[in-house]
Design a protein around this motif. Sequence first.
Motif, short mmCIF file in Angstrom:
data_model
loop_
_atom_site.label_atom_id
_atom_site.label_comp_id
_atom_site.label_asym_id
_atom_site.label_seq_id
_atom_site.Cartn_x
_atom_site.Cartn_y
_atom_site.Cartn_z
N LEU A 1 91.89 -61.39 -55.81
CA LEU A 1 91.66 -60.46 -54.70
C LEU A 1 91.29 -59.03 -55.11
O LEU A 1 90.39 -58.45 -54.49
CB LEU A 1 92.89 -60.43 -53.79
N PRO A 2 91.93 -58.40 -56.09
CA PRO A 2 91.52 -57.02 -56.42
C PRO A 2 90.07 -56.89 -56.86
O PRO A 2 89.37 -55.96 -56.45
CB PRO A 2 92.48 -56.63 -57.54
N GLY A 3 89.58 -57.82 -57.67
CA GLY A 3 88.19 -57.77 -58.11
C GLY A 3 87.22 -57.97 -56.96
O GLY A 3 86.18 -57.29 -56.88
N VAL A 4 87.55 -58.88 -56.08
CA VAL A 4 86.70 -59.12 -54.90
C VAL A 4 86.71 -57.90 -53.99
O VAL A 4 85.67 -57.52 -53.43
CB VAL A 4 87.17 -60.39 -54.15
N GLY A 5 87.86 -57.26 -53.86
CA GLY A 5 87.95 -56.06 -53.03
C GLY A 5 87.09 -54.93 -53.55
O GLY A 5 86.39 -54.25 -52.79
N ILE A 6 87.12 -54.72 -54.86
CA ILE A 6 86.29 -53.67 -55.46
C ILE A 6 84.81 -53.99 -55.27
O ILE A 6 84.02 -53.11 -54.93
CB ILE A 6 86.64 -53.50 -56.95
N SER A 7 84.43 -55.24 -55.47
CA SER A 7 83.03 -55.61 -55.27
C SER A 7 82.62 -55.46 -53.81
O SER A 7 81.48 -55.05 -53.52
CB SER A 7 82.81 -57.06 -55.72
N PHE A 8 83.52 -55.76 -52.90
CA PHE A 8 83.22 -55.62 -51.48
C PHE A 8 83.01 -54.15 -51.11
O PHE A 8 82.10 -53.81 -50.35
CB PHE A 8 84.34 -56.24 -50.64
N VAL A 9 83.84 -53.28 -51.67
CA VAL A 9 83.68 -51.85 -51.42
C VAL A 9 82.35 -51.36 -52.00
O VAL A 9 81.63 -50.57 -51.35
CB VAL A 9 84.87 -51.05 -52.02
N LEU A 10 81.99 -51.83 -53.18
CA LEU A 10 80.68 -51.47 -53.75
C LEU A 10 79.54 -51.96 -52.88
O LEU A 10 78.53 -51.26 -52.70
CB LEU A 10 80.53 -52.05 -55.15
N LEU A 11 79.67 -53.15 -52.34
CA LEU A 11 78.63 -53.70 -51.47
C LEU A 11 78.47 -52.86 -50.21
O LEU A 11 77.34 -52.58 -49.78
CB LEU A 11 78.97 -55.15 -51.10
N LEU A 12 79.59 -52.46 -49.62
CA LEU A 12 79.52 -51.69 -48.38
C LEU A 12 79.01 -50.26 -48.61
O LEU A 12 78.30 -49.72 -47.76
CB LEU A 12 80.88 -51.65 -47.70
N THR A 13 79.39 -49.67 -49.74
CA THR A 13 79.01 -48.27 -49.95
C THR A 13 77.65 -48.12 -50.60
O THR A 13 76.88 -47.24 -50.22
CB THR A 13 80.07 -47.56 -50.81
N MET A 14 77.32 -48.95 -51.58
CA MET A 14 76.08 -48.77 -52.33
C MET A 14 75.27 -50.06 -52.42
O MET A 14 74.53 -50.26 -53.37
CB MET A 14 76.38 -48.28 -53.74
#
Length: 95
Positions: free
Chosen positions: A41-54
């Motif tokens: 979950l933490p890795g997926v969360g970071i990737s999801f935040v990257l997807l939404l922001t950039m």
Amino acid sequence: MLSMGVLYIAGSILSDRILGTIANKGLIMMLYMVVLLLMVLPGVGISFVLLLTMGDFLPAIVIGLPVVIWNLAISTGVFALCRNTLDNVELTNSL
């Protein structure tokens, strides 16, 4: 792909370390999947935040990179913490 395979092996070792030998295989598999979900979950969360922001500016390989790095890091940590779990497997007769 490789990082998920390493994560499955680490999750199996961690589940064996935490749960030990339980007769109910359904319970073991359910808890194994929960452990894997919590590990990834933490890795997926970071990737999801990257997807939404950039997401418009970064290529897909860069967006997926935090998942790979996190999976390898958490797997290495689990292997280091559970290094003595499989030392005496052939000596136990729990089958």
